[in-house]
Design an enzyme around this catalytic site. Sequence first.
Site, PDB file in Angstrom:
ATOM      1  N   GLY A  39      -3.479  -2.903  -7.748  1.00  7.16           N
ATOM      2  CA  GLY A  39      -4.687  -2.035  -7.889  1.00  7.16           C
ATOM      3  C   GLY A  39      -5.615  -2.358  -6.258  1.00  7.16           C
ATOM      4  O   GLY A  39      -5.991  -3.228  -6.519  1.00  7.16           O
ATOM      5  N   GLU A  49     -10.483  -0.263  -6.640  1.00  9.09           N
ATOM      6  CA  GLU A  49     -12.181  -1.332  -7.309  1.00  9.09           C
ATOM      7  C   GLU A  49     -12.212  -2.178  -6.213  1.00  9.09           C
ATOM      8  O   GLU A  49     -13.842  -2.592  -6.535  1.00  9.09           O
ATOM      9  CB  GLU A  49     -12.038  -1.987  -8.626  1.00  9.09           C
ATOM     10  N   ILE A  53       0.847  -1.142  -0.565  1.00  8.37           N
ATOM     11  CA  ILE A  53      -0.381   0.102  -0.031  1.00  8.37           C
ATOM     12  C   ILE A  53       1.111   1.391   0.170  1.00  8.37           C
ATOM     13  O   ILE A  53       1.607   1.253   0.574  1.00  8.37           O
ATOM     14  CB  ILE A  53      -0.662  -0.341   1.259  1.00  8.37           C
TER      15      ILE A  53
END
Length: 755
Positions: free
Chosen positions: A718, A721, A645
């Site tokens: 990612g 989403e 992260i």
Amino acid sequence: MPDTAAAAAIGRPSIRVDGIAKVTGAARYPADEPVAHPAHAALVTSSIARGRIRAMQLDAARAVPGVLDILTHANVGQEVEKPKPMSGGDTTTTLESDRIWHDGQIIGVVVAESFEAAREAAQLVRVDYEAEPPSATFGSPGAEEEVREPGEHKDVRVGDAEAAFTAAEVRIDARYGTPTQHHNPIELFTTTCQWEGGRLTVHEPSQFVHGSRRSLAQQLRMDPADIRVISRYVGGAFGAKGALTARTPWIAVAARRLGRPVKLVPTRDQGFTIATYRAETRHHIQLGATRDGRLTALRHEGWEVTSRPSRYNVSGTETTARMYACPNILTKVNLVHADRNTPGFMRAPPDTPYMFALESAMDELAAALEMDPVELRRRNDTMTDPVTGKPFTSRSLMRCFDAAATRFGWPRRSPQPGSMRDGDWLIGWGCATACYPANIGPASASVSFDRDGRVRVRIAAHEIGNGAYTVLAIVAAERLGVSLDRVAVELGDTALPAAGLAAGSNHTASISHAVAKACAMLLDRLRQAAVTSNEGPLAGLDPAALSFADGALQASDGSREALDTIVARLPDGRLEAHAENVPAGLPPEAMGKVQAGEMALSRGFNREDATAYAFGAQFVEVRVHETTREIRVPRATGAFAAGRIVNPLAAHSQFMGGMIWGIGAALHEATEIDPRAARYVNDNIAEYLIPVNADVRAIDVIMVPEADARVNPLGIKGIGEVGIVGMNAAVANAVWHATGRRIRGLPIRIEDLLG
């Protein structure tokens, strides 16, 4: 001297470097960009969904004071080529002919001295139509179904799913549906075009400025080098602004005809038809399992509504097929052509609707087995992709379930539906899997270091609310040992080094690697500059022997020199490096495709070496009033494992935002369609329901630590989403647990629970 804490910038919570500009209004969104003496455009849109234009009556519109020009198919129809769609098939058009493909299609552009005059004149245009009966949706007369042709998305066949399902000890056979949904971004779909000779500058919100330039050049028959697209900030995107829409070339034509800039700010209801949206879907799920809960068969067939000429589809079966261990898998996706505008990407495009079907079916299977839903997923967890046999680069799914279940209090759940209550409120607890492929694409970047210790990062990446300015500042700060406030980042301009589409949760991974590579090149040049200089403590040493730490180069004897000191000795007091990064598995020419404005992406489910996904677990509590059947969501817990992260502060907001959107997808959001006229009827903020503060109570986000050295060199997955995926199913599963009613179509409304 540089801030020594910068060496650990990645992974430290950091406030947005562009935050002050955004909250003070200093951040310029495309419609805010100043241009000299602009004219204003307003769109004329069709009031029928299928047919042709017989005539357009323009006299009343032309009589409005200040009107400068009116564009229609009759006077400009041949000035623009039809766009080449990213997906297969053809595309709906606008002013190229008299053909009407969908309600709300752009059929004219009025240009005037003022916004008000343009709007008034556009409303005075009268159109005579030759109308034909339209097809609105699934089951409408005239809607055409076809099996999707193999292309980027492929159907899956592993083993013999039909026979395994027939022979299964326990079977689930159910159908599910999700509605049309629209983005409704705060920032409207604006366009400003300005010509200088034969060169065109476009200010427009975009998730891929190089892609916009390519498409616009093709439509205007221009050299892409003569077009500049600028989009420094985007006020809401998540798919809606991923591709050039039909409006842009006509605003460019209007500006060329007038010889002055033209600015378009369309209405909110026009945003429902001039841009994309989430397609309406239907699903047929068949699950076969043993009595102890092991899956033996998984069959998932999907249907998606698209426009009459387009073959656009998202095909989420590529994810559902590989979620759980199963020896027999069969998937198929069908398209249904109707008289609608073409759909497009919307946050977690394939996974949000398709995982709703699978995760609802998994909950139904758990109920049939009288098994805890978490335990069912544990028994079917796998570290190997069941479709390809390749390993997952990492898969922390059950770690997420364990962390979220503990925080949520899942062990206290009474399994019997309707058995938990608080006074007049029935209480239900539900859960579901979250997932999203870890995608990455090519990108290029330049990084410069000035004599005053300031670093400048330049890349045509995109700030769509994802924190891209801050992410790149963090990467550069760590790699060069400076504090965040010493890093300036330039984004969103085709004049900058090319980066790909900010979508598919690939952007942070893609652009961070390019910037990190440019920083490494810069350090190599600084090593060389330090040893070749006649000054400084490192002169004459072996550059390969110099280590970097805390913003300085250091020799084994302890001699060191700060980077800004080295740069200050250079003739121009500045050093710059340009890097291109092509992820492993993509061909070298992939960077050239991005520079040309084409898509190039290594998708997590298409890699040759492994399968790469981010995973999570969604837990939700719903309360359903025994009499009124009102539905409330007092709390939700999500746990997510997404590799390294970069900025935990922004990541928390991304996960939380996805979860909230998932609640909206389950209980609120649906674009209502008039089945006779094929027209959206709630195309406004007042009637298009979204969750507000009163609908969202306690949202608990857990970031499960995960190190994944295989997914990419920086270990980044990612996060934009994965937070929405599964939440709609978790809510539906909780509603079943509260009421005993299994609702298989979204959104879940009071009327679904009455009777």
